[in-house]
Design a protein around this motif. Sequence first.
Motif, PDB file in Angstrom:
ATOM      1  N   UNK A  66       0.854  -1.191   0.000  1.00 23.89           N
ATOM      2  CA  UNK A  66       0.000   0.000   0.000  1.00 23.89           C
ATOM      3  C   UNK A  66       0.889   1.240   0.000  1.00 23.89           C
ATOM      4  N   UNK A  67       0.268   2.396  -0.275  1.00 22.46           N
ATOM      5  CA  UNK A  67       1.040   3.635  -0.283  1.00 22.46           C
ATOM      6  C   UNK A  67       1.630   3.920   1.089  1.00 22.46           C
ATOM      7  N   UNK A  68       0.856   3.634   2.143  1.00 21.72           N
ATOM      8  CA  UNK A  68       1.348   3.866   3.508  1.00 21.72           C
ATOM      9  C   UNK A  68       2.531   2.959   3.807  1.00 21.72           C
ATOM     10  N   UNK A  69       2.429   1.701   3.379  1.00 19.03           N
ATOM     11  CA  UNK A  69       3.527   0.764   3.615  1.00 19.03           C
ATOM     12  C   UNK A  69       4.766   1.164   2.823  1.00 19.03           C
ATOM     13  N   UNK A  70       4.560   1.697   1.619  1.00 21.14           N
ATOM     14  CA  UNK A  70       5.706   2.154   0.814  1.00 21.14           C
ATOM     15  C   UNK A  70       6.451   3.264   1.543  1.00 21.14           C
ATOM     16  N   UNK A  71       5.698   4.191   2.151  1.00 20.35           N
ATOM     17  CA  UNK A  71       6.326   5.270   2.914  1.00 20.35           C
ATOM     18  C   UNK A  71       7.136   4.747   4.078  1.00 20.35           C
ATOM     19  N   UNK A  72       6.649   3.693   4.695  1.00 13.85           N
ATOM     20  CA  UNK A  72       7.358   3.094   5.816  1.00 13.85           C
ATOM     21  C   UNK A  72       8.666   2.447   5.360  1.00 13.85           C
ATOM     22  N   UNK A  73       8.642   1.827   4.171  1.00 13.61           N
ATOM     23  CA  UNK A  73       9.862   1.199   3.636  1.00 13.61           C
ATOM     24  C   UNK A  73      10.894   2.255   3.256  1.00 13.61           C
ATOM     25  N   UNK A  74      10.416   3.386   2.732  1.00 12.92           N
ATOM     26  CA  UNK A  74      11.346   4.458   2.341  1.00 12.92           C
ATOM     27  C   UNK A  74      11.961   5.113   3.573  1.00 12.92           C
ATOM     28  N   UNK A  75      11.119   5.432   4.558  1.00 11.52           N
ATOM     29  CA  UNK A  75      11.607   6.087   5.772  1.00 11.52           C
ATOM     30  C   UNK A  75      11.845   7.575   5.568  1.00 11.52           C
ATOM     31  N   UNK A  76      12.075   8.278   6.653  1.00 10.49           N
ATOM     32  CA  UNK A  76      12.273   9.733   6.599  1.00 10.49           C
ATOM     33  C   UNK A  76      13.525  10.066   5.804  1.00 10.49           C
ATOM     34  N   UNK A  77      13.338  10.817   4.726  1.00 12.19           N
ATOM     35  CA  UNK A  77      14.488  11.186   3.894  1.00 12.19           C
ATOM     36  C   UNK A  77      15.171  10.002   3.243  1.00 12.19           C
ATOM     37  N   UNK A  78      14.470   8.884   3.144  1.00 14.16           N
ATOM     38  CA  UNK A  78      15.059   7.693   2.522  1.00 14.16           C
ATOM     39  C   UNK A  78      15.935   6.880   3.454  1.00 14.16           C
ATOM     40  N   UNK A  79      15.847   7.167   4.760  1.00 12.71           N
ATOM     41  CA  UNK A  79      16.772   6.533   5.717  1.00 12.71           C
ATOM     42  C   UNK A  79      16.571   5.017   5.817  1.00 12.71           C
ATOM     43  N   UNK A  80      15.301   4.566   5.813  1.00  8.78           N
ATOM     44  CA  UNK A  80      15.035   3.138   6.008  1.00  8.78           C
ATOM     45  C   UNK A  80      15.476   2.323   4.811  1.00  8.78           C
ATOM     46  N   UNK A  81      15.127   2.782   3.604  1.00  6.12           N
ATOM     47  CA  UNK A  81      15.493   2.028   2.404  1.00  6.12           C
ATOM     48  C   UNK A  81      17.016   1.991   2.234  1.00  6.12           C
ATOM     49  N   UNK A  82      17.678   3.081   2.595  1.00  5.47           N
ATOM     50  CA  UNK A  82      19.146   3.112   2.526  1.00  5.47           C
ATOM     51  C   UNK A  82      19.750   2.101   3.493  1.00  5.47           C
ATOM     52  N   UNK A  83      19.188   2.048   4.693  1.00  2.00           N
ATOM     53  CA  UNK A  83      19.673   1.094   5.704  1.00  2.00           C
ATOM     54  C   UNK A  83      19.456  -0.348   5.235  1.00  2.00           C
ATOM     55  N   UNK A  84      18.272  -0.637   4.696  1.00  2.00           N
ATOM     56  CA  UNK A  84      17.962  -1.994   4.247  1.00  2.00           C
ATOM     57  C   UNK A  84      18.864  -2.417   3.086  1.00  2.00           C
ATOM     58  N   UNK A  85      19.150  -1.486   2.185  1.00  2.00           N
ATOM     59  CA  UNK A  85      20.047  -1.819   1.067  1.00  2.00           C
ATOM     60  C   UNK A  85      21.467  -2.095   1.565  1.00  2.00           C
ATOM     61  N   UNK A  86      21.881  -1.290   2.536  1.00  2.00           N
ATOM     62  CA  UNK A  86      23.222  -1.470   3.087  1.00  2.00           C
ATOM     63  C   UNK A  86      23.349  -2.799   3.829  1.00  2.00           C
TER      64      UNK A  86
END
Length: 313
Positions: free
Chosen positions: A42-62
């Motif tokens: 969902x759109x809300x879940x996508x926002x959660x995966x991205x995180x503030x300023x992209x912090x979560x997705x960057x962490x998960x990729x790392x």
Amino acid sequence: MESTESSYVSSPEAARNRYPPPPKSPTCGNEEKPAHIRFLVSNAAAGSVIGKGGSTITEFQSKSGARIQLSRNHETFPGTSDRIIMVSGTVDDIIKAMELILAKLLHEFNIEDNDDVGPRTKVRLIVPNSSCGSIIGKGGSTIKSFIEDSQAGIKISPLDNNFYGLNDRLVTLIGTLDEQMRAIELLLSKLCEDPHYSQAMHAPFSYAVTYYSMNYAPNGTGGKFPNHKEDHNNSITIGVPDEHIGLVLGRGGRNIMEIGQVSGAMIKISDRGELMSGTTDRKVTITGSQRSIRQAESMIMQKVANATERSMD
């Protein structure tokens, strides 16, 4: 898309009662092979995966070593309001990234769990129709073995013929996080053996802009002509070959209504016989915001391109 889903094999309640959870086994030598997996959020879940300023997705990729891409908020899987996440890398990297993503979503969007097993949720994977046969196996043998091994319920949706050119199906996994992860591991290992799935890795992973920015000549597959008179209303007129208008309209106007609803644009098609000067193209006028116009145009041109490819086969 829930209403169109049909269970190929039902959830394995009996198997769960008969056997303890099986030990995890290796993924058959595919761990280092480049792979990918696509699933809906969902759109809300996508926002959660991205995180503030992209912090979560960057962490998960790392942490995982995988690449994680999301479709934009207006680029959804046909027939749903859900966005698409594509995770690519080695099988091992993908498994790590999927576990990070699903655990995060489970924590944020699901519930307190009051038992030792954990809540049973669902995740919907996108799989090319051409690859579904290898998942099902002869007489359903492969999917039955995956259900027994993972303890997850696995449902494969029928191919939705309401969306012209859509060649993907949804594979829904229902279970606890551990059961879903085991099912993903088994499915991914099987899909890696399928050449059709490997080729799909290089195709665009979202649906809204697949054919956008292609130039169509007025002599064959449609042409784009700025409508200067209505520029202040964000309006353009494109040409669509008369023989393809039926596919753009759809039965009872279904396709054009769907394009309007998804994009937010207003679309007007000229009457039969009212053609663009010097062509056999009908006029299609698209009005709305620049973004909605781009999306509507790309969806129309995708149908035209698909029709043109089919006529050349």
